[in-house]
Design a protein around this motif. Structure first.
Motif, mmCIF file in Angstrom:
data_model
loop_
_atom_site.group_PDB
_atom_site.id
_atom_site.type_symbol
_atom_site.label_atom_id
_atom_site.label_comp_id
_atom_site.label_asym_id
_atom_site.label_seq_id
_atom_site.Cartn_x
_atom_site.Cartn_y
_atom_site.Cartn_z
ATOM 1 N N GLU A 10 0.833 -1.204 0.000
ATOM 2 C CA GLU A 10 0.000 0.000 0.000
ATOM 3 C C GLU A 10 0.866 1.252 0.000
ATOM 4 N N VAL A 11 1.567 1.442 -1.103
ATOM 5 C CA VAL A 11 2.391 2.626 -1.339
ATOM 6 C C VAL A 11 2.110 3.075 -2.769
ATOM 7 N N PRO A 12 2.551 4.264 -3.152
ATOM 8 C CA PRO A 12 2.321 4.705 -4.531
ATOM 9 C C PRO A 12 2.794 3.668 -5.539
ATOM 10 N N GLY A 13 1.928 3.385 -6.502
ATOM 11 C CA GLY A 13 2.231 2.372 -7.500
ATOM 12 C C GLY A 13 1.753 0.986 -7.116
ATOM 13 N N ARG A 14 1.473 0.772 -5.841
ATOM 14 C CA ARG A 14 0.981 -0.493 -5.305
ATOM 15 C C ARG A 14 1.700 -1.698 -5.941
ATOM 16 N N PRO A 15 3.005 -1.830 -5.711
ATOM 17 C CA PRO A 15 3.749 -2.946 -6.318
ATOM 18 C C PRO A 15 3.316 -4.291 -5.749
ATOM 19 N N VAL A 16 3.410 -5.324 -6.567
ATOM 20 C CA VAL A 16 3.124 -6.690 -6.122
ATOM 21 C C VAL A 16 4.190 -7.115 -5.119
ATOM 22 N N ILE A 17 3.772 -7.803 -4.058
ATOM 23 C CA ILE A 17 4.724 -8.336 -3.089
ATOM 24 C C ILE A 17 4.698 -9.867 -3.157
ATOM 25 N N TYR A 18 5.832 -10.475 -2.851
ATOM 26 C CA TYR A 18 6.001 -11.915 -3.020
ATOM 27 C C TYR A 18 6.335 -12.585 -1.689
ATOM 28 N N ALA A 19 5.897 -13.840 -1.581
ATOM 29 C CA ALA A 19 6.154 -14.640 -0.383
ATOM 30 C C ALA A 19 6.358 -16.088 -0.807
ATOM 31 N N THR A 20 6.914 -16.883 0.091
ATOM 32 C CA THR A 20 7.095 -18.307 -0.187
ATOM 33 C C THR A 20 5.779 -19.053 0.010
ATOM 34 N N THR A 21 5.728 -20.291 -0.450
ATOM 35 C CA THR A 21 4.525 -21.118 -0.366
ATOM 36 C C THR A 21 4.751 -22.308 0.563
ATOM 37 N N PRO A 22 3.678 -22.999 0.955
ATOM 38 C CA PRO A 22 3.848 -24.240 1.722
ATOM 39 C C PRO A 22 4.682 -25.276 0.976
ATOM 40 N N ASP A 23 4.621 -25.279 -0.366
ATOM 41 C CA ASP A 23 5.428 -26.220 -1.146
ATOM 42 C C ASP A 23 6.922 -25.944 -0.975
ATOM 43 N N PHE A 24 7.275 -24.682 -0.767
ATOM 44 C CA PHE A 24 8.675 -24.338 -0.488
ATOM 45 C C PHE A 24 9.122 -25.011 0.811
ATOM 46 N N LEU A 25 8.274 -24.923 1.850
ATOM 47 C CA LEU A 25 8.603 -25.558 3.125
ATOM 48 C C LEU A 25 8.715 -27.068 2.962
ATOM 49 N N THR A 26 7.759 -27.651 2.233
ATOM 50 C CA THR A 26 7.763 -29.103 2.049
ATOM 51 C C THR A 26 9.006 -29.574 1.312
ATOM 52 N N HIS A 27 9.350 -28.885 0.223
ATOM 53 C CA HIS A 27 10.486 -29.316 -0.595
ATOM 54 C C HIS A 27 11.788 -29.285 0.192
ATOM 55 N N PHE A 28 11.964 -28.264 1.023
ATOM 56 C CA PHE A 28 13.213 -28.130 1.770
ATOM 57 C C PHE A 28 13.128 -28.706 3.179
ATOM 58 N N GLY A 29 12.026 -29.419 3.487
ATOM 59 C CA GLY A 29 11.918 -30.100 4.766
ATOM 60 C C GLY A 29 11.841 -29.171 5.958
ATOM 61 N N LEU A 30 11.144 -28.040 5.804
ATOM 62 C CA LEU A 30 11.033 -27.058 6.879
ATOM 63 C C LEU A 30 9.631 -27.086 7.469
ATOM 64 N N ALA A 31 9.540 -27.071 8.797
ATOM 65 C CA ALA A 31 8.230 -27.003 9.438
ATOM 66 C C ALA A 31 7.666 -25.592 9.334
ATOM 67 N N SER A 32 8.534 -24.585 9.371
ATOM 68 C CA SER A 32 8.134 -23.187 9.234
ATOM 69 C C SER A 32 9.364 -22.398 8.818
ATOM 70 N N ARG A 33 9.170 -21.106 8.530
ATOM 71 C CA ARG A 33 10.298 -20.268 8.138
ATOM 72 C C ARG A 33 11.283 -20.073 9.279
ATOM 73 N N ARG A 34 10.861 -20.326 10.497
ATOM 74 C CA ARG A 34 11.787 -20.251 11.629
ATOM 75 C C ARG A 34 12.898 -21.287 11.522
ATOM 76 N N ASP A 35 12.678 -22.323 10.704
ATOM 77 C CA ASP A 35 13.679 -23.367 10.533
ATOM 78 C C ASP A 35 14.654 -23.091 9.399
ATOM 79 N N LEU A 36 14.541 -21.916 8.781
ATOM 80 C CA LEU A 36 15.485 -21.570 7.723
ATOM 81 C C LEU A 36 16.906 -21.561 8.286
ATOM 82 N N PRO A 37 17.880 -22.006 7.503
ATOM 83 C CA PRO A 37 19.266 -22.022 7.997
ATOM 84 C C PRO A 37 19.783 -20.621 8.245
ATOM 85 N N GLY A 38 20.758 -20.523 9.136
ATOM 86 C CA GLY A 38 21.377 -19.239 9.436
ATOM 87 C C GLY A 38 22.345 -18.828 8.355
ATOM 88 N N LEU A 39 22.870 -17.625 8.473
ATOM 89 C CA LEU A 39 23.777 -17.099 7.462
ATOM 90 C C LEU A 39 25.031 -17.954 7.313
#
Length: 220
Positions: free
Chosen positions: A137-166
């Motif tokens: 909700e800013v000028p131009g209203r750009p599309v925003i993107y997010a991951t899907t449940p299939d992303f979690l499934t493919h990489f064996g993650l229960a949630s985004r909290r399980d993403l690997p660290g840097l």
């Protein structure tokens, strides 16, 4: 099995729904399928029952599904499909979206320092790992993107909290050359929606072969 050990009818019904489901289902979807029942206790009981067995009940994000135990999956694979490859640009975009979602294309470009070809995001969406999650909700209203449940499934993650660290991502070679930008952005809020200078070229066509990511289904 004694009567005391026999699961109740709701648990059996939930088990049957999960076995028949073509796609992972949330607790709400399972409950609606069974007439509005509260299935949380049944899911917990089934997850405990299948723990350590050849088939497991797992939760990926809000959705549940049955899958072959990871250490046994190779027994069911007769042929291994040639994995598709993500370009390095796509790998970087996926990492940025996963750690910053929801994020706009301009914000992705701000972190990467280069323009991002539309085809890069299309590739991630076709893989089922990224989705359009509305508009900022800013000028131009750009599309925003997010991951899907299939992303979690493919990489064996229960949630985004399980993403690997840097450190883990750097060791895997997935951060260079954007690791400094990612480190900066993980400490401070994502930058503005302003696009980078127009003379910055897209790296999609200029970078070397990327590290490979298997886009095949890892669950049997």
């Amino acid at each position: 099995m004694s009567e005391a050990q026999r699961p109740d009818e709701l648990t059996r019904a939930v088990e049957a729904v999960l076995f028949a489901a073509e796609q992972p289902m949330s607790a709400v979807e399972i409950g609606e399928h069974l007439g509005g029942a509260d299935v949380r206790d049944a899911l917990a009981e089934l997850a405990s029952h299948y723990d350590g067995r050849g088939v497991e009940l797992v939760k990926r994000g809000p959705r549940w599904h049955m899958q072959t135990a990871p250490d046994l999956a190779h027994l069911l694979r007769r042929e291994r499909e040639e994995p598709k490859r993500l370009t390095r640009a796509a790998t970087e975009c996926l990492a940025i979206i996963a750690y910053h979602e929801p994020v706009s294309r301009a914000e992705i470009e701000s972190i990467r320092g280069v323009q991002t070809a539309k085809g890069t995001l299309d590739t991630l969406m076709e893989a089922g790992w990224v989705r359009a999650a509305g508009r900022r909700e800013v000028p131009g209203r750009p599309v925003i993107y997010a991951t899907t449940p299939d992303f979690l499934t493919h990489f064996g993650l229960a949630s985004r909290r399980d993403l690997p660290g840097l450190a883990e991502l750097r060791a895997a070679g997935l951060l260079e050359p954007v690791e400094e930008a990612l480190e900066r952005e993980m400490i401070s809020p994502t930058g503005s929606d302003e696009a980078p200078d127009a003379d910055i070229k897209d790296e999609d066509a200029e970078r070397d072969s990327p590290p490979s990511l298997d886009m095949g289904d890892e669950s049997a």
